[in-house]
Design a protein around this motif. Structure first.
Motif, PDB file in Angstrom:
ATOM      1  N   ILE A 181      -8.980  16.382  -5.802  1.00 24.67           N
ATOM      2  CA  ILE A 181      -8.469  16.090  -4.206  1.00 24.67           C
ATOM      3  C   ILE A 181      -9.189  17.169  -3.314  1.00 24.67           C
ATOM      4  CG2 ILE A 181      -6.749  18.035  -4.648  1.00 24.67           C
ATOM      5  CD1 ILE A 181      -4.763  16.206  -2.631  1.00 24.67           C
ATOM      6  N   ILE A 199      -9.278  18.837  -0.084  1.00 28.30           N
ATOM      7  CA  ILE A 199      -8.354  19.197   1.129  1.00 28.30           C
ATOM      8  C   ILE A 199      -9.022  19.553   2.408  1.00 28.30           C
ATOM      9  CG2 ILE A 199      -6.573  20.973   1.769  1.00 28.30           C
ATOM     10  CD1 ILE A 199      -5.333  19.539  -0.161  1.00 28.30           C
ATOM     11  N   PHE A 232      -6.120  16.475   7.778  1.00 30.25           N
ATOM     12  CA  PHE A 232      -4.865  16.447   6.885  1.00 30.25           C
ATOM     13  C   PHE A 232      -4.111  14.899   7.242  1.00 30.25           C
ATOM     14  CE2 PHE A 232      -5.197  21.211   8.278  1.00 30.25           C
ATOM     15  CZ  PHE A 232      -5.662  21.529   6.714  1.00 30.25           C
ATOM     16  N   ILE A 233      -3.989  14.593   8.256  1.00 26.39           N
ATOM     17  CA  ILE A 233      -3.440  13.165   8.399  1.00 26.39           C
ATOM     18  C   ILE A 233      -4.096  12.165   7.502  1.00 26.39           C
ATOM     19  CG2 ILE A 233      -2.966  11.304  10.022  1.00 26.39           C
ATOM     20  CD1 ILE A 233      -2.253  13.567  11.882  1.00 26.39           C
ATOM     21  N   LEU A 271      -5.501  12.780   4.528  1.00 30.84           N
ATOM     22  CA  LEU A 271      -4.922  12.973   3.322  1.00 30.84           C
ATOM     23  C   LEU A 271      -3.658  12.174   3.083  1.00 30.84           C
ATOM     24  CD1 LEU A 271      -5.218  16.594   2.442  1.00 30.84           C
ATOM     25  CD2 LEU A 271      -6.294  14.809   1.336  1.00 30.84           C
ATOM     26  N   ALA A 272      -2.678  12.413   4.011  1.00 30.70           N
ATOM     27  CA  ALA A 272      -1.291  11.558   4.032  1.00 30.70           C
ATOM     28  C   ALA A 272      -1.470  10.018   4.012  1.00 30.70           C
ATOM     29  CB  ALA A 272      -0.565  11.897   5.290  1.00 30.70           C
ATOM     30  N   PHE A 285      -2.186   8.735   0.595  1.00 31.46           N
ATOM     31  CA  PHE A 285      -1.015   8.502  -0.184  1.00 31.46           C
ATOM     32  C   PHE A 285      -0.135   7.268   0.419  1.00 31.46           C
ATOM     33  CE2 PHE A 285      -2.403  12.767  -1.676  1.00 31.46           C
ATOM     34  CZ  PHE A 285      -1.950  12.839  -2.849  1.00 31.46           C
ATOM     35  N   PRO A 294       4.196  10.681  10.254  1.00 35.99           N
ATOM     36  CA  PRO A 294       4.312  11.844   9.171  1.00 35.99           C
ATOM     37  C   PRO A 294       5.828  11.398   8.566  1.00 35.99           C
ATOM     38  CG  PRO A 294       4.572  12.880  11.416  1.00 35.99           C
ATOM     39  CD  PRO A 294       4.020  11.438  11.603  1.00 35.99           C
ATOM     40  N   VAL A 320       1.048  17.242   0.699  1.00 33.70           N
ATOM     41  CA  VAL A 320       1.117  16.207   1.706  1.00 33.70           C
ATOM     42  C   VAL A 320       2.494  16.291   2.425  1.00 33.70           C
ATOM     43  CG1 VAL A 320       1.311  13.764   1.940  1.00 33.70           C
ATOM     44  CG2 VAL A 320      -0.252  14.705   0.420  1.00 33.70           C
ATOM     45  N   MET A 377       2.834  17.224   6.300  1.00 29.25           N
ATOM     46  CA  MET A 377       3.360  16.374   7.114  1.00 29.25           C
ATOM     47  C   MET A 377       4.515  16.992   7.916  1.00 29.25           C
ATOM     48  SD  MET A 377       1.711  13.458   7.323  1.00 29.25           S
ATOM     49  CE  MET A 377       0.369  14.443   7.418  1.00 29.25           C
TER      50      MET A 377
END
Lengths: 332, 366
Positions: free
Chosen positions: A42, A44, A253-254, A256-257, A260, A301, B151, B155
């Motif tokens: 992963i 980050i 970071f978004i 990364l989301a 998923f 989010p 995550v 978020m």
């Protein structure tokens, strides 16, 4: 400010054009993160890589007239982009080196890269331009936009294909969509893609059939650095034409989301990035009306968390069902 | 052998810090016209000067104060991170918990009027409770639904930031202020001052108590033992009868209490109001503190003081030289990279040996 006005502004070609612009810096790093994530490493540091590449692109293209006196003016943005991409790949390689050779925790290494990027960009920006906030004093280049000819006079199609101003989307936006397709083909239609997924899913099994998992992971992290760098370059050389301190503002970071939320699939990630882009564009539109933009910005989010919950509940149900079947077979 | 290991680890950490500072100096020297002065400011700036010119006097007490203020926040964040890291949970939610902690203090401070100790205590309690709850969410999700905490906490940080802005813009903002921020908190909701001429407040004492409590919790209670077992090996802990789900959820929630307090320190101690962009990224600064301290609360105190010293020194350096304070972020990143590199020293050893054997081969060939 009726509902009608809101709906009209949302279901317009101009709005879709905005969504594409806002989603581009999410799609690109998400594709990079997807590659490394599927390889079992992963990343980050998408955020930090974007930031470093955005900065490098602006500085190199801005100083290109001094640094490369022989180079023609049209090459400045490309020199900047090349440098930015190299920095991104180098950061990906560094993460791989620290994780695979020195056995660091990959999450902490990624966080360290983010911190390094946010510190080093401001530090170097000050020594290059004497400013800590932005590079507005530096005349840096912009990556070109591609205009599709002949459609500007067609009412809806013109806006849709070339944006509100009819100047076309930035080349990085096209690249983002191309990359989704390329990565899909790579992952599901090439041997190397199978090796990558096998490395992530079951490293021991992959190794036992002769896949060099160390090499695959090096490549995955360098590739993720490449993609994230493109996203960063878009921000500072397309979306804007300056670098600002911490201009990525959490997009890494978004991304990364987005991976998923998109169920670790390139097409899914593309859709997820467009959802985030829509909410963001919607937030700005609604800001002029009675609804606070922050509420709209909270939706993606929240959706991501909800999607993760649903995904895990379904996975658990699947596992339980399989266990039950196994037990029934065993007893009968 | 055990005594040996006890000795090696602090030396290794010290070596990493020195290497990182040395690299920081090289980087400073590359961009600065006066690197020695800049680095002197970084390394000695926060110390108060004792002057004997007009009798005995302590100068620069405010710089010393800055150091303590900075360290107080960092130690609270370092404790928060230590607890989750001890359980090997990669919760990155301190940032959001801190923001909401500060937000709650503003709600209590500005929307209620109460007499002094009650008002302040209620605001502190609100910050701790919201931190607990905001940490409990990813904890429960991880424990019962295996939702990845990286995550989910990232978020939740985004959601917390939007909540912060939402309430600040639409409810708490003082329209008379020239910037986006609230009115100053009433005196009844401000943390009492400890050292005049600084902003060192009651929170520094609360921080010390927090260190002791966290140490006691981690070293002397069943929960601490379960935390350690979970961190060592989840399956083994489960086999040993630990309710790992409960421990995972609680570790993140308890960590949130401390991050919430750090937020309360920013609003009730340092700024005495709420402003937009409170302190972006500060929530991640607890990580380096926890890593330096190897997740031990007693060492968090020391690591927090060290890192707070460096951050304060960097601010002084920025004011008195041509080097920006961000050099400290570079140093921090190098510390994290090197400290987590378990195989760093073996790797260097191997590399040196390889070079040496190559050198010998060359000598023999020649």
């Amino acid at each position: 400010m009726s509902l009608e006005v809101v709906l009209q502004s949302i279901f317009s070609a101009a709005f879709i054009a905005t969504v594409i612009r806002v989603a581009t810096p999410l799609i690109l790093p998400a594709m990079g993160g997807l590659l490394s994530d599927l390889g079992g490493v992963i990343n980050i540091a998408l955020e930090g890589i974007m930031l470093a590449a955005a900065f490098t692109g602006v500085i190199v293209s801005g100083f290109a007239p001094q640094w490369f006196p022989g180079a023609p003016a049209w090459s400045y943005p490309w020199l900047g982009a090349l440098a930015g991409v190299l920095v991104g790949m180098a950061m990906g390689w560094l993460i791989a080196f620290f994780h695979l050779e020195l056995k660091t925790d990959i999450i902490l290494t990624g966080l360290a890269m983010n911190i390094l990027a946010s510190g080093a960009t401001v530090f170097l920006m000050f020594s290059f331009t004497g400013d800590k906030g932005s590079t507005s004093t530096l005349a840096s280049a912009r990556l070109p936009s591609l205009q599709i000819p002949f459609v500007n006079n067609v009412p809806v199609l013109g806006t849709l294909l070339n944006g509100e101003n009819g100047t076309g989307y930035n080349i990085m936006s096209y690249l983002a969509f191309v990359l989704v397709v390329v990565i899909w083909i790579f992952l599901y239609r090439t041997p190397a893609g199978v090796h990558l997924r096998a490395t992530g899913e079951m490293p021991d099994a992959a190794q036992s059939v002769g896949i060099d998992i160390r090499r695959v992971r090096y490549q995955a992290l360098v590739a993720s650095g490449f993609c994230a760098a493109l996203g960063g370059l878009y921000l500072s050389m397309g979306y804007l034409s300056i670098f600002q301190a911490n201009m990525t503002a959490g997009r890494g970071f978004i991304a990364l989301a987005v991976i998923f939320l998109g169920n670790r699939h390139p097409i899914g990630a593309l859709i997820a990035a467009l959802i985030f882009g829509t909410a963001s564009a919607l937030g700005t539109r609604l800001g002029t009306m009675a609804i606070p933009p922050q509420i709209v910005e909270m939706i993606p989010p929240a959706v991501t968390i909800a999607a993760l919950i649903i995904y895990n509940i379904r996975r658990r149900a699947r596992i339980n069902a399989a266990a039950r079947r196994f037990q029934e077979q065993a007893t009968s | 052998m055990r005594g040996m290991a006890k000795f090696v680890e602090p030396v290794r950490i010290l070596a990493v810090v020195l290497i990182a500072l040395a690299i920081g100096f090289v980087i400073t020297a590359l961009v600065s016209k006066e690197p020695a002065q800049a680095y002197t400011a970084l390394l000695t700036g926060p110390l108060p000067r004792i002057s004997f010119e007009n009798g005995f006097a302590i100068k620069n007490i405010n710089r010393f104060g800055n150091w303590l203020e900075e360290s107080t926040t960092l130690i609270l964040l370092g404790l928060a991170v230590s607890i989750v890291f001890r359980a090997r949970q990669f919760s990155l939610g301190a940032e959001g918990q801190m923001l909401l902690g500060a937000l709650m203090t503003a709600v209590i401070a500005l929307k209620l009027s109460l007499p002094f100790p009650a008002h302040m205590l209620l605001a502190l309690a609100a910050a701790m409770i919201i931190g607990f709850l905001w940490g409990l969410i990813p904890g429960l999700l991880k424990a019962y639904l295996s939702v990845d905490e990286i995550v989910s906490t990232l978020m939740l940080n985004v959601i917390a930031l939007q909540l912060f802005d939402l309430l600040l813009f639409n409810w708490l903002r003082d329209p008379a202020a020239g910037f986006v921020g609230t009115a100053p908190f009433p005196a009844s909701a401000v943390l009492p001052l400890l050292i005049p001429g600084t902003r060192v407040s009651l929170m520094t004492i609360l921080m010390l108590i927090a260190v002791v409590v966290a140490w006691f919790l981690m070293a002397r209670t069943p929960f601490g033992f379960e935390l350690k077992m979970l961190g060592a090996n989840r399956k083994f802990a489960e086999y040993g009868g630990v309710n790992t789900k409960r421990v995972i959820a609680l570790s993140m929630a308890v960590s949130g209490i401390l991050a919430g307090l750090a937020g309360a320190h920013l609003s009730m101690g340092l700024l005495k109001r709420l402003t937009i962009n409170l302190s972006p990224g500060l929530g991640f600064e607890g990580i380096v503190v926890a890593l330096l301290a190897r997740n031990d609360p007693r060492w968090v105190l020391l690591a927090g003081l060290f890192y707070g010293y460096l951050r304060t020194g960097a601010q002084i350096m920025e004011r008195s030289s041509d080097v920006t304070r961000e050099v400290v972020l570079i140093i921090q990143a190098i510390i994290i990279l090197l400290i987590t590199a378990e195989r760093l020293f073996p790797f260097v050893q191997q590399w040196v040996q390889l070079r040496r054997s190559r050198g010998e081969a060359v000598v023999e060939a020649g």
